[in-house]
Design a protein around this motif. Sequence first.
Motif, mmCIF file in Angstrom:
data_model
loop_
_atom_site.group_PDB
_atom_site.id
_atom_site.type_symbol
_atom_site.label_atom_id
_atom_site.label_comp_id
_atom_site.label_asym_id
_atom_site.label_seq_id
_atom_site.Cartn_x
_atom_site.Cartn_y
_atom_site.Cartn_z
ATOM 1 N N THR A 486 0.838 -1.204 0.000
ATOM 2 C CA THR A 486 0.000 0.000 0.000
ATOM 3 C C THR A 486 0.866 1.244 0.000
ATOM 4 O OG1 THR A 486 -0.074 0.315 2.392
ATOM 5 C CG2 THR A 486 -1.646 -1.240 1.454
ATOM 6 N N SER A 551 1.935 -4.426 3.608
ATOM 7 C CA SER A 551 3.033 -3.605 4.105
ATOM 8 C C SER A 551 2.723 -2.152 3.810
ATOM 9 C CB SER A 551 4.371 -4.022 3.491
ATOM 10 O OG SER A 551 4.395 -3.759 2.114
ATOM 11 N N GLY A 553 1.485 1.795 5.580
ATOM 12 C CA GLY A 553 0.226 2.364 6.066
ATOM 13 C C GLY A 553 -0.273 1.806 7.377
HETATM 14 P P1 AMP Z 1 4.524 3.627 5.641
HETATM 15 O O1 AMP Z 1 4.544 2.511 6.648
HETATM 16 O O2 AMP Z 1 3.436 3.485 4.662
HETATM 17 O O3 AMP Z 1 4.529 4.953 6.311
HETATM 18 O O4 AMP Z 1 5.864 3.490 4.837
HETATM 19 C C1 AMP Z 1 7.128 3.643 5.480
HETATM 20 C C2 AMP Z 1 8.210 3.769 4.434
HETATM 21 O O5 AMP Z 1 8.297 2.570 3.685
HETATM 22 C C3 AMP Z 1 7.953 4.880 3.429
HETATM 23 O O6 AMP Z 1 9.202 5.451 3.116
HETATM 24 C C4 AMP Z 1 7.398 4.116 2.239
HETATM 25 O O7 AMP Z 1 7.626 4.803 1.027
HETATM 26 C C5 AMP Z 1 8.178 2.826 2.287
HETATM 27 N N1 AMP Z 1 7.441 1.752 1.677
HETATM 28 C C6 AMP Z 1 6.169 1.416 1.926
HETATM 29 N N2 AMP Z 1 5.802 0.364 1.195
HETATM 30 C C7 AMP Z 1 6.876 0.013 0.441
HETATM 31 C C8 AMP Z 1 7.115 -0.998 -0.530
HETATM 32 N N3 AMP Z 1 6.163 -1.866 -0.874
HETATM 33 N N4 AMP Z 1 8.328 -1.062 -1.115
HETATM 34 C C9 AMP Z 1 9.297 -0.167 -0.761
HETATM 35 N N5 AMP Z 1 9.135 0.790 0.151
HETATM 36 C C10 AMP Z 1 7.931 0.906 0.750
#
Ligand code: AMP
Length: 704
Positions: A486, A551, A553
């Motif tokens: 996501t 993964s 969000g």
């Molecule tokens: P989030 O948990 O959505 O806040 O994401 C935390 C970090 O992980 C952010 O820098 C996102 O861009 C990165 N991220 C989230 N999903 C992915 C993915 N599938 N592949 C690579 N990086 C990701």
Amino acid sequence: MTQFDTIAVVDWSGGNDTGPKPRKDAIWLGVVRNGEAEEPLYLRNRAVAEAALVALIEQEKAAGRRLLVGFDFPFAYPRGFAKALTGQADPLALWAWLEARITDEKTTNNRFDLAAEINLSLGGKGPFWGNALGRDIAGLGRTKQDYSAAPFSEKRRVESLAKGSFTCWQLAGAGAVGSQVLMGLPVLSRLRRRFATDLAVWPFEISKGSDAAVVLAEIWPSLIAGAVRQAQTDGGIRDAYQVRLLAVALSQVAPDILQQMIAAETDEEGWILGQGFETDLEAAALRLQPPPLRNDCFALPAGVDWTPVETALSLLRDRMQVVKATVECQTAQAQGRILANPVSALRSNPPEANTAVDGYGFAYAGGAAGTQVLPLVAGRSAAGVPFAAKVPAGHAVRVLTGAALPDGVDTVVLDEDVTASATQIAFRGPLKRGANTRQAGEDIVKGSEALPAGRLLTPADLALLSAVGCAQVPVRARLRVAVLSTGDELREVGQDAGSGQIFDANRPMLLSLATRWGFEPVDLGRVGDDRNALRAVFDEGAARADVILTSGGASAGDEDHVSALLRATGALQMWRIALKPGRPLALAMWQGVPVFGLPGNPVAALVCALVFARPAMAALSGQGWIDPQGYALPAGFEKQKKPGRHEYLRARVRDGRVEAFASEGSGRISGLSWAEGLVELDSAARHIRPGDLVRYLPFGSFGM
Ligand code: AMP
Ligand code: MG
């Protein structure tokens, strides 16, 4: 005849296109692959169905899975009909004959006219009847034929046994099967030509030893009508239930019963697969599934703020339980499968006492020191060719490695220690009783446990199972693991990525991890930060899989839609775990399916997948909880660790010392790739100096 990996059951239709919305009396396809039932497929017309069947066969063939496809219409007519039309008493010749004459379009086809033509060519008095069209057709009556004087009987033998079955001469009216046959056999005929030697038609082309990749067979869902009534507790479409349940029944029925079903005596009239085995099929269809997880299974005790890793693991351990049913699997195919029950040896290993070396066997007689001379009896005992007679006391016989010890022999002297002539041997004692022999059952005794329930079967296990005579074993149906990424910033690798965008790195990692762990990966793709889109994908995941890994969000921020949605509708429990890297782990139930909301950072996503999701999924899959094996090894690095949370460092071992990756940044994917394991540091403060022992967990301990 080997078993089938995939069973497909088709509920056919002789009618026209039934439109885009799933309806009864259309064509339905039920598929069970490796014991796992898929959602039944609605196929609105025969062209769509034919394409779907071709695609299914291609797919299973490419994957090396053996496929049985059952169709619910007769594969043959009563005796004499094929010969009357084609000159050959061969139903498959009739298939080709019909294929050449039937035209089939979405809204029209020529089945009534062809039936009338056939009637006329046979004298005009049948056998077909049941013109459902507005216009009259010369040669095809609207009402039932009198068969008493006709050259063909009204029903095939199997139809007179199968309760409630219709004659294939009747083309119209509720339950009539005649139109399905005329419109179905041409499709089967094309499948036959297309897949040629890979495809066999049961029973006409199947001798008992056949092992064609694809087998087509005539089936009849009414054989399990009672099970369908019991299983269907809602008002859904019965055709869909039937195909699914019959496919389940055929995949679950004991292999020897399936074998007997296939070996049924048949002739040019063919047979219904399973006729006469209704009780076995119904029992197989209704075999119990384990209960699902409870909706509150991720609840945390009140007042918990930061959950220590150990607490999180023990909570998970208490609440996860197997959710997969038991299926039978051929031992040769069972690598990577999980044993559902303990397996007992059907035979001892070794089954009888034998010799471990090439040499000479005799009865132990005190084992005196000094030179011994024994007369030789004629003959020998070799592996697979035992010595039939008794060896008299004081005599020796030639024995070769693996040979059963002849009667009268309990001790063997090694070739190299013997001087032999044609009639006697000499060697120097003493020798122990039983020297150079293997005792019956010294490895494993018949009836004792060869392997425990929950065992993830290895190549060595297949050797053990084979040695003790277990040709098939009860295993768990494979756990289906759905993976979803996501975030609005994500792009698929290979696409264009502009400013502010990154490639989705987590999905390929998590999908391939699922495969490595022996689970069936289900790719749910990527979803942007959009609540409704996420909802739809969770619904899809819950329908297609047993567990969902997301993964990104998962924190509590503005754009953390996974946690927000799960909180609103999915019985979310946010586990704030005192862990670096990682922390927020969103656990929830979505329509009865557990969801692991992993962090977005690839490093944190992998660590959380290894530490939390893997043992939880092992429990769901039937393996039981697994703790990784760790090793205490000297550190090759220095680190000041603060108190308060557990830490995992990317690490590897070189020259007996543990190296840690230079940067602890949780976005550093190269470090994951560099690493060969993790160093685990508990929540205490610690100053690690080179040479201090640290706990190293190789990736292999996590099944990676
Ligand atoms: P989030 O948990 O959505 O806040 O994401 C935390 C970090 O992980 C952010 O820098 C996102 O861009 C990165 N991220 C989230 N999903 C992915 C993915 N599938 N592949 C690579 N990086 C990701
Ligand atoms: Mg995000």
